[in-house]
Design a protein around this motif. Sequence first.
Motif, PDB file in Angstrom:
ATOM      1  N   MET A   1       0.843  -1.195   0.000  1.00 60.72           N
ATOM      2  CA  MET A   1       0.000   0.000   0.000  1.00 60.72           C
ATOM      3  C   MET A   1       0.878   1.245   0.000  1.00 60.72           C
ATOM      4  SD  MET A   1      -2.958   1.120   2.703  1.00 60.72           S
ATOM      5  CE  MET A   1      -1.774   1.477   4.009  1.00 60.72           C
ATOM      6  N   LYS A   2       0.531   2.206  -0.850  1.00 61.27           N
ATOM      7  CA  LYS A   2       1.304   3.428  -0.922  1.00 61.27           C
ATOM      8  C   LYS A   2       1.051   4.295   0.299  1.00 61.27           C
ATOM      9  CE  LYS A   2       1.618   3.830  -5.959  1.00 61.27           C
ATOM     10  NZ  LYS A   2       1.302   4.674  -7.123  1.00 61.27           N
ATOM     11  N   LYS A   3       2.124   4.854   0.845  1.00 64.42           N
ATOM     12  CA  LYS A   3       2.039   5.770   1.981  1.00 64.42           C
ATOM     13  C   LYS A   3       2.907   6.977   1.682  1.00 64.42           C
ATOM     14  CE  LYS A   3       3.490   2.572   4.793  1.00 64.42           C
ATOM     15  NZ  LYS A   3       3.913   1.854   6.010  1.00 64.42           N
ATOM     16  N   ALA A   4       2.526   8.121   2.223  1.00 60.03           N
ATOM     17  CA  ALA A   4       3.307   9.336   1.987  1.00 60.03           C
ATOM     18  C   ALA A   4       3.030  10.331   3.100  1.00 60.03           C
ATOM     19  CB  ALA A   4       2.963   9.941   0.628  1.00 60.03           C
ATOM     20  N   ILE A   5       4.001  11.220   3.306  1.00 65.49           N
ATOM     21  CA  ILE A   5       3.864  12.274   4.293  1.00 65.49           C
ATOM     22  C   ILE A   5       4.839  13.396   3.925  1.00 65.49           C
ATOM     23  CG2 ILE A   5       5.622  11.486   5.930  1.00 65.49           C
ATOM     24  CD1 ILE A   5       3.579  12.082   8.183  1.00 65.49           C
ATOM     25  N   VAL A   6       4.554  14.598   4.387  1.00 67.56           N
ATOM     26  CA  VAL A   6       5.426  15.753   4.171  1.00 67.56           C
ATOM     27  C   VAL A   6       6.189  16.018   5.463  1.00 67.56           C
ATOM     28  CG1 VAL A   6       5.538  18.164   3.427  1.00 67.56           C
ATOM     29  CG2 VAL A   6       3.696  16.684   2.603  1.00 67.56           C
ATOM     30  N   GLY A   7       7.452  16.399   5.333  1.00 65.32           N
ATOM     31  CA  GLY A   7       8.259  16.677   6.518  1.00 65.32           C
ATOM     32  C   GLY A   7       9.331  17.696   6.221  1.00 65.32           C
ATOM     33  N   LEU A  89      -2.476   8.239  -3.964  1.00 68.46           N
ATOM     34  CA  LEU A  89      -2.390   7.045  -3.141  1.00 68.46           C
ATOM     35  C   LEU A  89      -3.460   6.045  -3.566  1.00 68.46           C
ATOM     36  CD1 LEU A  89      -1.984   8.829   0.317  1.00 68.46           C
ATOM     37  CD2 LEU A  89      -0.167   8.043  -1.218  1.00 68.46           C
ATOM     38  N   GLU A  90      -3.164   4.749  -3.352  1.00 67.77           N
ATOM     39  CA  GLU A  90      -4.106   3.708  -3.759  1.00 67.77           C
ATOM     40  C   GLU A  90      -5.410   3.797  -2.966  1.00 67.77           C
ATOM     41  OE1 GLU A  90      -1.777   0.303  -3.037  1.00 67.77           O
ATOM     42  OE2 GLU A  90      -0.635   0.447  -4.910  1.00 67.77           O
ATOM     43  N   ASP A  91      -5.312   4.218  -1.696  1.00 64.36           N
ATOM     44  CA  ASP A  91      -6.487   4.281  -0.833  1.00 64.36           C
ATOM     45  C   ASP A  91      -6.900   5.731  -0.569  1.00 64.36           C
ATOM     46  OD1 ASP A  91      -4.200   4.803   0.580  1.00 64.36           O
ATOM     47  OD2 ASP A  91      -4.917   3.915   2.450  1.00 64.36           O
TER      48      ASP A  91
END
Length: 213
Positions: A1-7, A89-91
């Motif tokens: 599952m694709k995951k992402a975040i900004v930092g 994202l996939e979800d």
Amino acid sequence: MKKAIVGKKLGMTQIFLQDGRLVPVTVIQAGPCTVVQKKTIEKDGYEAVQFGFDQIPENRVEKLVNKPDAGHFKKAGVAPMRNLREFRLEDSASYEIGQVVKADIFAEGEKIDISGITKGHGFTGAIYRWNQHTGPMAHGSKYHRGVGSLSANSDPSRVFKNKHMAGHYGVEKVTIQNLEIVKVDAERSLLLVHGAVPGPKEGLLLIRNAIKA
């Protein structure tokens, strides 16, 4: 599952692993990010989620946020943010506007890809920019740090595209793949990543799970 975040990059340090090894790590403030907008196939032609990162203090909102952006945040019912970034994202459908995404979506040992803007070096010569060799450094040479031959003057009588020359160096988007997460501090929204990442301190980073892991 694709995951992402900004930092954002906070700096580098070193820590000991459980097996006694000392490893260099980059400390990243990953989130918290707020979902500001959802893109849908029916309305936008594709599915995506827009994250907002780094909330603007109330006393600075009037100075830093223009009317279109203020309306965008008001429609979502969230506080104004300094940075907005969109991820496919996939979800995507499972996210809700106003939902907060934190660093704990990642776990220790996971591999991630990190994108950032490299440090700027201004206008630099070919030696510093492209790691070319210097000319002879003896006194009679009189040609020490020049770019060297550019092309033949009779044929083709021009300089080819992509010739390594002096120019602006840095401020480019760079992605480093397959970096390992050494530690996750969910309470403080910190990720400790083995190795270096692009950009200066306080530089914005886009963190995704690795596509080649």
